[in-house]
Write an enzyme that holds these catalytic residues in place. Structure first.
Site, PDB file in Angstrom:
ATOM      1  CG  ASN A  16      46.866  36.216  37.230  1.00  0.00           C
ATOM      2  OD1 ASN A  16      47.594  35.335  36.785  1.00  0.00           O
ATOM      3  ND2 ASN A  16      45.561  36.144  37.125  1.00  0.00           N
ATOM      4  CB  CYS A  69      43.521  42.209  37.957  1.00  0.00           C
ATOM      5  SG  CYS A  69      44.202  40.708  38.694  1.00  0.00           S
ATOM      6  CB  CYS A 119      42.422  39.944  44.137  1.00  0.00           C
ATOM      7  SG  CYS A 119      43.550  39.985  45.546  1.00  0.00           S
ATOM      8  NE  ARG A 120      41.524  43.955  40.837  1.00  0.00           N
ATOM      9  CZ  ARG A 120      42.103  45.086  40.517  1.00  0.00           C
ATOM     10  NH1 ARG A 120      41.344  46.130  40.224  1.00  0.00           N
ATOM     11  NH2 ARG A 120      43.411  45.213  40.483  1.00  0.00           N
ATOM     12  CB  SER A 121      42.477  38.605  36.412  1.00  0.00           C
ATOM     13  OG  SER A 121      43.710  38.305  36.996  1.00  0.00           O
ATOM     14  CG  ASP A 149      43.598  46.331  44.313  1.00  0.00           C
ATOM     15  OD1 ASP A 149      43.349  45.245  44.875  1.00  0.00           O
ATOM     16  OD2 ASP A 149      44.744  46.760  44.135  1.00  0.00           O
TER      17      ASP A 149
HETATM   18  P1  4NP Z   1      44.591  41.929  41.903  1.00  0.00           P
HETATM   19  O1  4NP Z   1      44.829  42.508  43.378  1.00  0.00           O
HETATM   20  O2  4NP Z   1      45.233  42.919  40.966  1.00  0.00           O
HETATM   21  O3  4NP Z   1      43.099  41.905  41.783  1.00  0.00           O
HETATM   22  O4  4NP Z   1      45.229  40.570  41.862  1.00  0.00           O
HETATM   23  C1  4NP Z   1      46.076  42.873  43.888  1.00  0.00           C
HETATM   24  C2  4NP Z   1      46.933  41.925  44.353  1.00  0.00           C
HETATM   25  C3  4NP Z   1      48.141  42.296  44.878  1.00  0.00           C
HETATM   26  C4  4NP Z   1      48.492  43.625  44.955  1.00  0.00           C
HETATM   27  C5  4NP Z   1      47.620  44.594  44.469  1.00  0.00           C
HETATM   28  C6  4NP Z   1      46.410  44.211  43.942  1.00  0.00           C
HETATM   29  N1  4NP Z   1      49.724  44.002  45.522  1.00  0.00           N
HETATM   30  O5  4NP Z   1      49.977  45.215  45.645  1.00  0.00           O
HETATM   31  O6  4NP Z   1      50.537  43.144  45.885  1.00  0.00           O
END
Ligand code: 4NP
Length: 152
Positions: free
Chosen positions: A11, A8, A13-15, A124
């Site tokens: 790294n 993602c 939240c989703r992955s 996201d």
């Molecule tokens: P992820 O979510 O890609 O699913 O881990 C996010 C985590 C952090 C951010 C964006 C999406 N950020 O902008 O910091």
């Protein structure tokens, strides 16, 4: 040995959720399947998963609290057989790093394992509320069930 990488943006939240869910479904088959996760961005390197991802995983009996964020690197194309991108932006970012057609052929959108060719994204959930994390969990649970069926 089949090596699977979940990717993602951050790294956190989703992955990591996708990694934890697939690993939980594999149960005793982890000697033949390797699962890891990474983010295309460097923002959260070394950090634990977001507390809301840890909580929703916990709700379904999965512990992802020990995972640590890392950034996707070009050598991941050599270290993994399949690279599942969570959304179309991650997909494009990974493809932009590919060196060869073989690298490119490894990159897939994870929701295409549920609904083929629709190129849907796992949203996201970072800036949203807890329901977003529940929705992401349910999508990834379905996708990981499909991935498991393809593997065995
Ligand atoms: P992820 O979510 O890609 O699913 O881990 C996010 C985590 C952090 C951010 C964006 C999406 N950020 O902008 O910091």
């Amino acid at each position: 040995m089949t090596r699977i990488l979940m990717v993602c943006l951050g790294n956190i939240c989703r992955s990591p959720l996708a990694e934890g869910i697939l690993r939980a479904k594999l149960q005793s088959n982890t000697s033949t399947i390797k699962v890891d996760s990474a983010g295309t961005a460097a923002y959260h390197i070394g950090k634990s998963p977001d507390l809301r991802s840890i909580a929703v995983a916990n709700k379904y009996g999965i512990d992802i609290s020990h995972l640590k964020a890392r950034q996707f690197k070009v050598t991941d194309f050599d270290a993994f057989d399949v690279i599942y991108a969570m959304d179309t932006s991650n997909f494009k970012n990974i493809i932009s790093l590919a060196r060869t057609d073989k690298d490119r052929s490894k990159v897939k959108l994870i929701l295409n394992t549920i609904v083929q060719d629709e190129n849907l994204s796992v949203p996201d959930p970072y800036y949203g509320g807890d329901q977003g994390f529940e929705d992401v969990y349910q999508m990834l649970d379905k996708a990981c069930t499909s991935i498991l069926k393809e593997l065995f």
